[in-house]
Design an enzyme around this catalytic site. Structure first.
Site, PDB file in Angstrom:
ATOM      1  N   HIS A  91      27.650 -29.256  33.721  1.00 41.13           N
ATOM      2  CA  HIS A  91      26.883 -28.020  33.853  1.00 41.13           C
ATOM      3  C   HIS A  91      27.677 -26.903  34.516  1.00 41.13           C
ATOM      4  CE1 HIS A  91      22.714 -29.566  32.756  1.00 41.13           C
ATOM      5  NE2 HIS A  91      23.544 -30.560  32.538  1.00 41.13           N
ATOM      6  N   ARG A 136      27.085 -35.362  36.635  1.00 41.92           N
ATOM      7  CA  ARG A 136      26.503 -34.404  35.695  1.00 41.92           C
ATOM      8  C   ARG A 136      26.884 -32.962  36.051  1.00 41.92           C
ATOM      9  NH1 ARG A 136      20.152 -33.070  34.897  1.00 41.92           N
ATOM     10  NH2 ARG A 136      20.282 -32.113  32.833  1.00 41.92           N
ATOM     11  N   ASN A 146      18.633 -26.767  34.473  1.00 38.46           N
ATOM     12  CA  ASN A 146      19.000 -27.234  35.816  1.00 38.46           C
ATOM     13  C   ASN A 146      17.821 -27.373  36.772  1.00 38.46           C
ATOM     14  OD1 ASN A 146      21.507 -26.985  34.692  1.00 38.46           O
ATOM     15  ND2 ASN A 146      22.065 -25.123  35.800  1.00 38.46           N
ATOM     16  N   HIS A 171      25.773 -40.618  29.712  1.00 43.70           N
ATOM     17  CA  HIS A 171      24.386 -41.044  29.883  1.00 43.70           C
ATOM     18  C   HIS A 171      24.285 -42.570  30.011  1.00 43.70           C
ATOM     19  CE1 HIS A 171      22.847 -37.001  28.032  1.00 43.70           C
ATOM     20  NE2 HIS A 171      23.372 -36.860  29.221  1.00 43.70           N
TER      21      HIS A 171
HETATM   22  C1  HEM Z   1      25.817 -33.547  24.730  1.00 42.68           C
HETATM   23  C2  HEM Z   1      24.930 -32.762  25.270  1.00 42.68           C
HETATM   24  C3  HEM Z   1      24.099 -33.158  26.459  1.00 42.68           C
HETATM   25  C4  HEM Z   1      22.759 -32.979  26.587  1.00 42.68           C
HETATM   26  C5  HEM Z   1      21.827 -32.344  25.566  1.00 42.68           C
HETATM   27  C6  HEM Z   1      22.384 -33.504  27.863  1.00 42.68           C
HETATM   28  C7  HEM Z   1      21.108 -33.479  28.375  1.00 42.68           C
HETATM   29  C8  HEM Z   1      20.690 -34.176  29.485  1.00 42.68           C
HETATM   30  C9  HEM Z   1      19.321 -34.282  29.917  1.00 42.68           C
HETATM   31  C10 HEM Z   1      18.136 -33.618  29.245  1.00 42.68           C
HETATM   32  C11 HEM Z   1      19.294 -35.102  30.998  1.00 42.68           C
HETATM   33  C12 HEM Z   1      18.062 -35.516  31.779  1.00 42.68           C
HETATM   34  C13 HEM Z   1      17.631 -34.352  32.623  1.00 42.68           C
HETATM   35  C14 HEM Z   1      16.205 -34.442  33.083  1.00 42.68           C
HETATM   36  O1  HEM Z   1      15.359 -34.921  32.318  1.00 42.68           O
HETATM   37  O2  HEM Z   1      15.929 -33.988  34.216  1.00 42.68           O
HETATM   38  C15 HEM Z   1      20.650 -35.490  31.276  1.00 42.68           C
HETATM   39  C16 HEM Z   1      21.047 -36.307  32.304  1.00 42.68           C
HETATM   40  C17 HEM Z   1      22.352 -36.582  32.612  1.00 42.68           C
HETATM   41  N1  HEM Z   1      23.455 -36.048  31.986  1.00 42.68           N
HETATM   42 FE1  HEM Z   1      23.465 -35.055  30.237  1.00 42.68          FE
HETATM   43  N2  HEM Z   1      23.491 -34.000  28.494  1.00 42.68           N
HETATM   44  C18 HEM Z   1      24.559 -33.806  27.681  1.00 42.68           C
HETATM   45  C19 HEM Z   1      25.868 -34.116  27.982  1.00 42.68           C
HETATM   46  C20 HEM Z   1      26.294 -34.595  29.196  1.00 42.68           C
HETATM   47  C21 HEM Z   1      27.653 -34.659  29.635  1.00 42.68           C
HETATM   48  C22 HEM Z   1      28.851 -34.159  28.835  1.00 42.68           C
HETATM   49  C23 HEM Z   1      27.654 -35.217  30.884  1.00 42.68           C
HETATM   50  C24 HEM Z   1      28.774 -35.502  31.829  1.00 42.68           C
HETATM   51  C25 HEM Z   1      30.040 -35.307  31.591  1.00 42.68           C
HETATM   52  C26 HEM Z   1      26.284 -35.531  31.199  1.00 42.68           C
HETATM   53  C27 HEM Z   1      25.865 -36.205  32.318  1.00 42.68           C
HETATM   54  C28 HEM Z   1      24.557 -36.540  32.597  1.00 42.68           C
HETATM   55  C29 HEM Z   1      24.171 -37.483  33.631  1.00 42.68           C
HETATM   56  C30 HEM Z   1      25.117 -38.320  34.491  1.00 42.68           C
HETATM   57  C31 HEM Z   1      22.780 -37.495  33.656  1.00 42.68           C
HETATM   58  C32 HEM Z   1      21.878 -38.279  34.630  1.00 42.68           C
HETATM   59  C33 HEM Z   1      21.758 -37.450  35.896  1.00 42.68           C
HETATM   60  C34 HEM Z   1      20.896 -38.032  36.994  1.00 42.68           C
HETATM   61  O3  HEM Z   1      20.487 -39.186  36.960  1.00 42.68           O
HETATM   62  O4  HEM Z   1      20.630 -37.266  37.945  1.00 42.68           O
HETATM   63  N3  HEM Z   1      25.486 -35.115  30.172  1.00 42.68           N
HETATM   64  N4  HEM Z   1      21.485 -34.905  30.346  1.00 42.68           N
END
Ligand code: HEM
Ligand SMILES: *[C@@H]1O[C@H](CO)[C@@H](O)[C@H](O)[C@H]1NC(C)=O
Ligand SMILES: *[C@@H]1O[C@H](CO)[C@@H](O)[C@H](O)[C@H]1NC(C)=O
Ligand SMILES: *[C@@H]1O[C@H](CO)[C@@H](O)[C@H](O)[C@H]1NC(C)=O
Ligand SMILES: *[C@@H]1O[C@H](CO)[C@@H](O)[C@H](O)[C@H]1NC(C)=O
Ligand SMILES: *[C@@H]1O[C@H](CO)[C@@H](O)[C@H](O)[C@H]1NC(C)=O
Ligand SMILES: *[C@@H]1O[C@H](CO)[C@@H](O)[C@H](O)[C@H]1NC(C)=O
Length: 334
Positions: free
Chosen positions: A64, A60, A96, A195
């Site tokens: 960011h 992730r 973040n 995701h």
């Molecule tokens: C399209 C728009 C995106 C939105 C709105 C978004 C939003 C989020 C949110 C809200 C979470 C959970 C955070 C939390 O509740 O603490 C999350 C988790 C995550 N996101 Fe996204 N994300 C997006 C795109 C991406 C992209 C492009 C990637 C990687 C290239 C990514 C990788 C991840 C990963 C791997 C997690 C899980 C992280 C963990 O388990 O620690 N996301 N994202």
């Protein structure tokens, strides 16, 4: 020291420390640090053995880092800088804080690399390699990464706040945001497929469980059985830091995420919205039945995301959390 000499020494020191970046290319460290990619992979592998989720968390970081700030530098490890008395960094930005994690895994990679080839491999490149390795080690596609990035000299909490998308975002908003980076509708969908691994907090979904768009009702797109499960996990007024799986197979990088979206089992609003919008739906359908197509599109998207750069000069940080001491400081101290 004579002022002229001082100025001369200063300009040499600055020129040595801060050089304009060259174009990214594969095998960038093959001469200067041939083991770099093995070392990164090894540290990521061990981190994932200790804690499987760290793969998702590390991956992730690429998103960011690279989206902030493309007009200064995109993938520039600005994300990794800790706050200083003069600079609010990105770690405590809205998207973040209490959410991004596994920064210490990047520190471990950096430490290992500094032992082998000090001052050679940038933190920005480490993030890109680590993300690739985390996906590969989770059963996802394998690809070659272009390297040669430099680390930023600053970070911007404000830019992160302004740029990073909310979990409440709808598909239209996501398409508009990504288009500013020349990322297509297809990229929005395939990159959201990240995701397929990892977890999210109740904080990120309570609005859609209890008050979608201020309606006082849940998001009707959530499949009822899944909603029951989420309601139990995230009761109204409960602990926002409790986490749930982003898809049904959160440790495997696969196309389960898209199968879940088709069934109304997307965790975030920004996930489920991709099946509600007529521009993104066709890609969700396609990836839900064809994992190969998803993997191909995902790799394309990650490479485009990794290419975001402004060409502003940077440095190779010794510690990913702080900028190197300025040449001026070094001269003054010596
Ligand atoms: C399209 C728009 C995106 C939105 C709105 C978004 C939003 C989020 C949110 C809200 C979470 C959970 C955070 C939390 O509740 O603490 C999350 C988790 C995550 N996101 Fe996204 N994300 C997006 C795109 C991406 C992209 C492009 C990637 C990687 C290239 C990514 C990788 C991840 C990963 C791997 C997690 C899980 C992280 C963990 O388990 O620690 N996301 N994202
Ligand atoms: C970041 O990008 C925004 C536009 O997206 C720009 O206005 C701002 O000046 C940039 N910040 C830095 C530190 O370059
Ligand atoms: C998407 O969200 C934006 C910003 O919240 C809003 O202005 C817009 O009306 C929404 N679009 C749709 C189709 O719901
Ligand atoms: C997007 O593409 C256009 C045209 O090729 C280019 O001028 C622009 O700099 C690109 N923007 C980004 C953020 O890469
Ligand atoms: C739902 O959201 C709306 C608009 O944001 C707000 O006015 C309302 O008080 C909220 N309702 C509940 C039950 O939280
Ligand atoms: C999550 O935990 C952090 C640190 O303990 C706390 O500061 C924060 O308020 C909590 N967030 C939510 C949404 O409960
Ligand atoms: C998508 O829906 C919008 C209105 O919601 C409509 O104007 C547009 O023609 C549709 N596009 C496609 C490709 O179906």
């Amino acid at each position: 020291m004579a002022p002229a000499l001082l100025i001369f020494l200063l300009s040499i020191a600055i020129a040595m420390a801060i050089a304009a970046p060259s174009p990214l290319r594969t095998g960038f460290y093959s001469e200067t640090c041939p083991k770099a990619e093995f070392i990164v992979r090894d540290v990521i592998k061990n981190a994932m053995i200790r804690e499987p989720r760290s793969g998702a968390s590390v991956m992730r970081l690429q998103f960011h880092d690279c989206l902030v700030n493309v007009t200064s530098l995109g993938c520039d490890a600005s994300l990794l800088l800790d706050d200083t008395p003069n600079m609010l960094g990105e770690k405590l930005a809205l998207s973040n804080i209490n959410s991004l994690r596994s920064y210490e895994v990047i520190d471990q990679v950096k430490e290992a690399l500094e032992n082998f080839c000090p001052g050679i491999v940038s933190c920005a490149d480490i993030v890109i390699m680590a993300a690739r390795d985390a996906v590969a080690l989770s059963g996802g596609p394998i690809w070659e990464v272009k390297l040669g990035r430099q680390d930023s000299l600053t970070a911007s909490q404000e830019d992160s706040n302004n740029i990073m998308p909310s979990p409440r975002a709808n598909a239209t908003t996501l398409i508009d945001l990504f288009s500013k980076y020349n990322l297509s509708v297809k990229d929005v969908v395939s990159l959201s497929g990240s995701h397929s691994i990892g977890k999210g907090r109740c904080f990120s979904i309570v609005f859609r469980l209890y008050n979608q768009s201020g309606s006082g009702r849940p998001d009707p797109a959530i499949e009822p059985k899944y909603r029951e499960k989420l309601d139990k996990l995230c009761p109204l007024g409960g602990d926002g830091n409790v986490t749930g799986d982003l898809d049904a197979t959160p440790e495997f990088f696969d196309n389960q995420y898209f199968k879940d979206l088709v069934k109304g089992r997307g965790f975030l609003n920004s996930d489920q919205t991709l099946f509600n919008n007529n521009q993104t739906r066709e890609f969700v359908w396609k990836y839900s039945i064809d994992q190969g197509e998803f993997f191909k599109a995902f790799v394309e998207g990650m490479i485009k995301l990794g290419d975001l750069q402004s060409g502003r000069p940077g440095e190779i940080r010794r510690n990913c959390r702080v900028v190197n001491s300025s040449p001026v400081q070094i001269l003054m101290e010596s």
